[in-house]
Motif scaffolding. Structure first.
Motif, PDB file in Angstrom:
ATOM      1  N   ALA A 106      -7.708 -19.394  10.266  1.00 35.83           N
ATOM      2  CA  ALA A 106      -6.759 -18.358   9.873  1.00 35.83           C
ATOM      3  C   ALA A 106      -5.352 -18.954   9.948  1.00 35.83           C
ATOM      4  O   ALA A 106      -4.427 -18.324  10.445  1.00 35.83           O
ATOM      5  N   GLU A 125      -3.101 -19.466   7.862  1.00 39.98           N
ATOM      6  CA  GLU A 125      -1.992 -18.809   7.174  1.00 39.98           C
ATOM      7  C   GLU A 125      -1.356 -17.762   8.098  1.00 39.98           C
ATOM      8  O   GLU A 125      -0.254 -17.307   7.840  1.00 39.98           O
ATOM      9  N   LEU A 126      -2.070 -17.384   9.180  1.00 38.58           N
ATOM     10  CA  LEU A 126      -1.546 -16.410  10.142  1.00 38.58           C
ATOM     11  C   LEU A 126      -0.989 -17.096  11.390  1.00 38.58           C
ATOM     12  O   LEU A 126      -0.718 -16.452  12.395  1.00 38.58           O
ATOM     13  N   SER A 154      -6.024  -9.845  10.075  1.00 35.18           N
ATOM     14  CA  SER A 154      -6.713 -10.323   8.887  1.00 35.18           C
ATOM     15  C   SER A 154      -7.414  -9.158   8.202  1.00 35.18           C
ATOM     16  O   SER A 154      -8.175  -8.434   8.814  1.00 35.18           O
ATOM     17  N   GLY A 155      -7.149  -8.968   6.952  1.00 34.35           N
ATOM     18  CA  GLY A 155      -7.859  -7.962   6.180  1.00 34.35           C
ATOM     19  C   GLY A 155      -7.483  -6.548   6.534  1.00 34.35           C
ATOM     20  O   GLY A 155      -8.228  -5.615   6.248  1.00 34.35           O
ATOM     21  N   ALA A 190      -3.736  -7.797   2.330  1.00 27.17           N
ATOM     22  CA  ALA A 190      -4.575  -8.944   2.623  1.00 27.17           C
ATOM     23  C   ALA A 190      -3.779  -9.879   3.502  1.00 27.17           C
ATOM     24  O   ALA A 190      -2.646  -9.621   3.846  1.00 27.17           O
ATOM     25  N   SER A 191      -4.413 -10.942   3.892  1.00 32.02           N
ATOM     26  CA  SER A 191      -3.707 -11.935   4.679  1.00 32.02           C
ATOM     27  C   SER A 191      -2.506 -12.404   3.885  1.00 32.02           C
ATOM     28  O   SER A 191      -2.533 -12.433   2.663  1.00 32.02           O
ATOM     29  N   SER A 192      -1.512 -12.794   4.619  1.00 35.36           N
ATOM     30  CA  SER A 192      -0.336 -13.278   3.926  1.00 35.36           C
ATOM     31  C   SER A 192      -0.658 -14.598   3.245  1.00 35.36           C
ATOM     32  O   SER A 192      -1.657 -15.218   3.524  1.00 35.36           O
ATOM     33  N   GLY A 193       0.187 -14.995   2.365  1.00 39.18           N
ATOM     34  CA  GLY A 193      -0.031 -16.285   1.731  1.00 39.18           C
ATOM     35  C   GLY A 193      -0.519 -16.138   0.319  1.00 39.18           C
ATOM     36  O   GLY A 193      -0.373 -15.090  -0.317  1.00 39.18           O
ATOM     37  N   GLY A 194      -1.119 -17.201  -0.153  1.00 38.24           N
ATOM     38  CA  GLY A 194      -1.413 -17.310  -1.579  1.00 38.24           C
ATOM     39  C   GLY A 194      -2.645 -16.552  -2.016  1.00 38.24           C
ATOM     40  O   GLY A 194      -3.111 -15.647  -1.348  1.00 38.24           O
TER      41      GLY A 194
END
Lengths: 243, 587, 432
Positions: free
Chosen positions: A150, A152-153, A231-232, A237-241
């Protein structure tokens, strides 16, 4: 040609192996037993059910003791020493009681690059415990964990209520302040809801359910003042792409 | 499976296609270093010590999991190198890794002298140490079982002991817990390594991690001599090395015999060496009082003559008693079975004499006793069944029959319960190596013994029976003479003399001969009795006992042979007669 | 340039439900697949050039073709969802956002190889991905996509979701199989390979989640369409998980061959805080590191990365900015490998701990100049000498860090402390 007597248990051996006792034999609840029976039909060998059985045990008993190993060993037809080997090999099985809320902070590279060390120091200070420790009230245990996938978190914390079925959730990105607020919130939530004493069955019964942090806490921690999201979490949604 | 001719270090060998390179190299006398592989436990592949170089392959390969067939390519068979500079480098690297956390306590390590780490380091290690990080410390001197101690620091985690408990005994006491360099061998609390074969884990442990609690620190192993022998603990007759120093037996270790015990032996069997050292009957005793051997022989001869009503023999003077060898010269031909000229039964009456035998005795002792009864005791009754209670039998090696030579006794036609004859009483009772009055045996026989005017006991140890006898004569145990046993498979197996006989102990056939000589001076003159050597006795035995017909004991080899198959004409499968050769530590 | 093959459903509301998946055209591809003979399906996957996305990059169709058609013991599929390579989180996204695509991929694979039982091995730490996947499997059973006589095609398929216990090594395919069988996840010696003798003694295919999830798209659109993305030798798209010092960390689906620069600077928004890229670990923590300059020059496909001396790996890219201490970074990584070595093979069990201790000592300021040569020599002795590649995974970063950032290591030795960090990391002060 004399039969050999079994020697007394060696305390040194026990110490180094850190396998604790619950004081007496244990047994699965009816629900746990039923789940186990169903699992046996899903694998060609009984041994394959060792890890799933340990999951059920950890949910029901909170941690894995020598008696739990004996229980699983008997049910799965595997020597106790080998079940013990399995327990010790995997990091998610606790060989001693953990607090009601288990905090696992990722200290692997991606989280470290974004300040996991600082978050760790803040958590240690806030909780007054070291890594591996449990607060005096038994509410929190703090451990470090390898990459939780995870990144991106990052820095990310996994929060689990130990005696409830499958409620693990990720909280991040954290900073020192967010970590402190999270602890306060978790404490308030925990005090508001009684600690689970009996196990609960498998929870993943709704496709729409977003398992949150312990109890019925909001899964989106941003509402509680924490910068991060789980997450979710709903609506986000999760941050990022990948959008 | 087909055979393949492969090349190892430039030498060719033709082996089964499914044979691994460690075994194939062994055929050429090349030892590829290894820890985790064991022929009795199979391939595990974790120690990485057996890395070899295969031409055409850039990466090292482990010899244990590379089979002869794997070397075949369409262009031919790839040559293997086990001592090339690359291989040496790889081996040095693995050794360096192993020493990273290995304590350097070799001087006080009981494995010293039989440690694979030491041997491999001597052969391939020898680097300038750059190991300067703190060593990990693990548990030491842990009683992992009643007979085995664990030193977790010394462990190389090859897992042989774990696999032994899984695959051979099926008891699964041991496991490796934790992971990475925190890994440790352990047992589950309350379930120690207590199976009946636990000491095999000590044998197969390549380093000093598992040592036998009993043998520990009793002797540096390089001071031990090793002799091929047979375990006498049960009817299996496990092939062993009897290891000894200064006249004392120190331990038994299993010796490979795929037909009998493969690579193993049981813990109980290993403890049966104790009577070789302790409570020995070293000097003859008359009613508990030590007497000189001549006097004892004379006394025995006299009692024999009185009991059989023989008058032409020895007198009180007993001058012949010690003169056996000089007499032997004239009896040069007697050993070839020339016993027909022996004293006739008409001269001696054996009706009031009984000989009790035991399956604990070697084949030679039983045969000699049978002859002695027939010829010197005037056709006295001779029988035995062994009076020990049955032991534990399992599906691995242990047999309930607690004797090494039950089959041998039966094949001589002597396996009968002597109690009916014993109960009648008489003039002379000769008990050969049996101990009916011993613990859990036949205490009731004590009353029967009272019905006999004289009781002579021949045995290795002082025991209840020797104490009850009027005369006790010491004989050699299997550590102190050559001999054979027939195991439950009717396999004739040979043991070798390891130790000089203790005190006055004599090889039982020799003792019978000396009594005979003392009892009848005529034996020198033309009524020969006895054998001057092991081989001579066997020539006679093979010629006169149908079950052993044609046996050439000199060709028995280290692993013995089955009597019945031999009778069917199969080739002798012995592997040579090298009793004195060095004992390999393991297969 | 992002493309959306695997991520096509990610933005749909409640994309993880069967309802949403079907509305988006889900479970059509497997109908197409069932219409094909298994051999033709394997050929299709071979033609697509799809390579395993777990890290090794082995051609998927070829892997399938090693499984014997007839087998006396049951064949199995193990879907590797034990995503634990540091810096990798793409499979978590797939499981959370499109679990039915995973199930459809499983159907396709199992039909092609003749498998009737698939296990999805989910790493123990996963919460939401596991719950979503379990729910999806339950839905698929209820709808008849799984179980006896799938959708009336006379094909039976059982799918079991298996939760691991937490061990990096279970991502290795034979470690995964051992773990699935209820043992410690210690990799097996090969041969035999899983395709011949794998789970429960049967021929077994082990495929990564991303590999499996790619299958429905390939079946639906054909190999030629798939090959329109990517390069000749690295066709298709790949999920990259980017983390570390970038403005927008996350999962990005890109065609293979995309310049790394484009991913880092355009899609991820560049380096945080306006700093510069000092180093880039392109394929998960186990691959050799690239310097910033090297990374800016490389394209993201198997061959280009190999030419640059590193690997595509799992596509878990970790970006390090110019304020990062490389010795400290290596210490974090070696701590991980020493913790995760399963302990079987001597070089890995001892080597990972030794590397960790030496790098710790360097970072703490107690290192010696000869330690650098020792580290390089240890890495040589570890590589290629063990059952699985965890030893290589620990050795490759160590070797590349020392080679490419030697100056920093020497500066630590010279200064007697870390020149870039004021407080020692917690792991240097705690007993490990």
């Amino acid at each position: 040609m004399q039969p050999f007597a079994t020697p007394a248990e060696d305390p040194a051996l026990r110490e180094a192996c850190r396998l604790e006792s619950m004081g007496g034999p244990v047994a699965f609840s009816a629900a746990g037993q039923a789940e186990l029976e169903r699992l046996f039909t899903r694998y060609p060998t009984r041994e394959a059910v060792v890890v799933p059985a340990l999951w059920i045990a950890q949910r029901e008993f909170g941690w894995i003791s020598a008696e739990v190993i004996t229980l699983v060993s008997g049910l799965c037809g595997v020597a106790p020493s080998h079940v013990y080997g399995v327990v010790s090999f995997y990091t998610m099985f606790h060989r001693r009681p953990r607090g009601r809320i288990h905090l696992q902070l990722c200290t692997n590279l991606s989280c470290q690059l974004r300040g996991a060390e600082h978050v760790l120091n803040c958590l240690r200070e806030k909780l007054g415990i070291e890594l591996g420790g449990t607060t005096a009230d038994g509410l929190f245990s703090l451990d470090e964990v390898e990459c939780l996938a995870a990144c991106e978190l990052a820095p990310v914390l996994q929060v689990t209520e130990t005696r409830r079925a499958e409620n693990d959730s990720l909280v991040g990105p954290l900073d020192g302040e967010a970590a402190r607020i999270l602890i306060d919130e978790l404490r308030v939530q925990a005090e508001a809801s009684p600690a689970p004493v009996a196990s609960v069955g498998p929870v993943a019964d709704s496709a729409h359910r977003c398992p949150g942090v312990p109890g019925d806490m909001p899964t989106n921690m941003s509402s509680g003042g924490v910068r991060g999201v789980t997450s979710g979490g709903p609506g986000r949604a999760s941050s990022g792409g990948a959008h | 499976m087909a055979e393949v001719t492969i090349q190892i270090d430039g030498r060719e060998v033709t082996v089964d296609a499914g044979m691994n390179l460690i075994e194939a190299a062994r055929r050429l006398g090349i030892m590829i270093p290894h820890f985790c592989y064991h022929p009795g436990l199979g391939v595990d592949g974790n120690c990485r010590m057996c890395l070899v170089e295969i031409e055409g392959q850039p990466k090292p390969a482990i010899a244990c999991n590379t089979f002869a067939r794997d070397l075949k390519t369409k262009d031919g068979v790839r040559p293997v190198h086990t001592v090339s500079p690359k291989v040496k480098e790889w081996q040095r690297a693995v050794l360096e890794f192993l020493f990273l956390n290995h304590p350097l306590d070799c001087p006080i390590c009981d494995q010293s002298g039989e440690c694979f780490l030491q041997d491999y380091y001597m052969a391939n290690g020898q680097y300038v140490s750059r190991l300067d990080t703190p060593k990990l410390h693990k548990r030491k001197v842990v009683d992992i079982g009643p007979r085995v101690k664990l030193d977790a620091e010394r462990c190389v985690l090859c897992g042989r002991c774990v696999r032994f408990c899984d695959a051979v005994t099926g008891t699964g006491e041991l496991s490796i817990v934790n992971r990475g360099n925190r890994s440790e061998i352990t047992s589950f609390p309350g379930l120690p390594l207590a199976n009946d074969y636990s000491l095999n884990t000590v044998d197969i442990c390549p380093v000093g991690a598992l040592t036998g609690s009993e043998f520990r620190f009793r002797k540096r192993v390089w001071l031990l001599s090793s002799t091929q022998s047979i375990c006498t603990g049960c009817a299996r007759g496990c092939n062993i090395y009897l290891e000894h120093a200064e006249g004392l037996a120190y331990r038994y270790r299993p010796r490979e015999n795929m037909e009998v015990n493969t690579y193993w032996m049981c813990d109980a069997g290993r403890q049966t060496f104790q009577p070789l050292n302790e409570e020995r009957l070293e000097v003859p005793e008359e009613r508990g009082k030590e007497i000189p051997i001549f006097e004892a022989l004379t006394r025995a001869a006299q009692w024999v003559n009185e009991a059989t009503g023989f008058t032409g023999g020895a007198t009180e003077g007993g001058r012949f008693a010690g003169g056996s060898v000089t007499g032997g010269n004239s009896a040069g031909g007697n050993s070839a079975g020339g016993l027909s000229g022996c004293a006739a039964g008409g001269e001696r009456d054996g009706s009031r004499v009984l000989v009790i035998l035991s399956p604990v005795s070697s084949q030679e002792t039983l045969f000699a006793a049978k002859r002695f009864a027939a010829e010197i005791l005037g056709g006295a009754g001779v029988a035995g069944i062994g009076t020990r209670p049955p032991g534990v039998e399992d599906k691995i090696l242990r047999k309930a029959d607690p004797y090494p030579n039950t089959a041998g006794l039966a094949l001589l036609g002597l396996a009968r319960d002597p109690e009916p004859e014993l109960a009648k009483g008489g003039r002379l009772l000769v008990i050969v190596e049996d101990d009916p009055l011993g613990e859990r045996q036949r205490p009731a026989w004590m009353q029967h013994l009272a019905g006999w005017e004289r009781v002579i006991y021949l045995g290795v140890n002082r025991n209840a029976t020797s104490a009850a006898a009027h005369l006790a004569l010491p004989v050699t145990p299997h550590s102190e003479c050559d001999g054979t046993y027939v195991n439950f498979q009717e396999r004739l197996q040979r043991f070798r003399k390891a130790i000089t006989p203790r005190g006055d102990a004599l090889w039982a056939p020799e003792l019978f001969r000396r009594i005979a000589v003392a009892a009848d001076p005529g034996i020198h003159a033309g009524r020969p009795f006895g054998w001057l050597s092991f081989n001579a006795l066997w020539k006679d035995l093979a010629a006169s006992e149908p079950a052993f017909a044609g046996t050439e004991v000199a060709k028995l080899g280290g692993v013995g042979q089955t009597l019945v198959t031999r009778a069917a004409g199969s080739a002798i499968d012995g592997v040579g007669d090298a009793a004195g050769g060095p004992a390999p530590r393991e297969a | 340039m992002e493309v959306k093959l695997l991520t096509r459903n990610f933005d749909r509301p409640e994309s993880w439900t069967l309802d949403a998946y079907e509305k988006a055209g889900g479970y059509r591809a497997w109908k197409t697949a069932f219409a094909l003979e298994p051999e033709a399906l394997i050929q299709l996957v071979k033609d697509s050039g799809l390579r395993g996305r777990g890290g090794a990059g082995f051609p998927t169709g070829l892997k399938w073709s090693f499984v014997p058609k007839e087998s006396s013991s049951p064949k199995y599929l193990c879907v590797n969802a034990d995503e634990s390579e540091p810096g990798t989180f793409k499979d978590r996204y797939l499981l959370e956002k499109d679990p039915h695509a995973v199930i459809e991929g499983i159907l396709i694979c199992c039909w092609a190889v003749g498998i009737h039982h698939a296990y999805i091995y989910v790493r123990g730490e996963f919460g939401l991905p596991l719950f979503r996947l379990r729910d999806a499997v339950r839905e698929a059973y209820a709808k008849g996509y799984l179980g006896h006589d799938v959708d009336g095609h006379g094909f039976d398929l059982e799918v079991t979701v298996h939760r691991g216990g937490g061990a990096y090594i279970c991502g290795e395919e034979t470690g995964l199989i051992e773990s699935l069988e209820g043992k410690k996840g210690q990799p097996r010696i090969k041969p035999p390979f899983p395709a011949v003798k794998g789970a429960f003694g049967g021929p077994t295919v082990v495929n990564n989640v991303e590999t499996i999830t790619t299958l429905p798209w390939i079946v639906e659109h054909g190999a030629a369409e798939y090959r329109k993305f990517g390069t000749e030798k690295s066709p298709g798209t790949k999920l990259f998980s980017v983390s570390g010092h970038v403005v927008r960390p996350g999962v990005y689906e890109i065609p293979l061959g995309l310049p790394c620069k484009e991913l880092v600077y355009d899609l991820c928004g560049g380096i945080s805080g306006g700093r510069t890229m000092k180093a880039n670990i392109p394929g998960g923590s186990s691959v050799p590191v690239l310097t910033g300059a090297e990374a800016e020059a490389v394209n993201l496909d198997y061959e280009s990365l190999a030419a640059a001396g590193t690997m595509l790996g799992s596509g878990g890219m970790i970006v390090l900015d110019d304020e990062t201490c490389m010795v400290w970074t290596l210490a974090v990584l070696e701590k991980f490998y020493a913790h995760e070595s399963c302990g079987q093979c001597t070089p890995c069990r001892e080597g990972t701990g030794w590397l960790r201790d030496l790098v710790y000592r360097l970072e703490a300021g107690g290192g010696k100049s000869c330690d650098l040569e020792t580290i390089l020599s240890i890495t040589r002795n570890m590589m290629g000498t063990t059952i699985c590649v965890l030893a290589d995974a620990a050795a490759m970063p160590a070797a590349s860090f020392v080679q490419k950032f030697r100056g920093e290591f020497e500066a630590h030795v010279g200064a007697g402390h870390c020149p870039m960090r004021r407080r020692p990391a917690h792991f240097l002060t705690a007993a490990h």
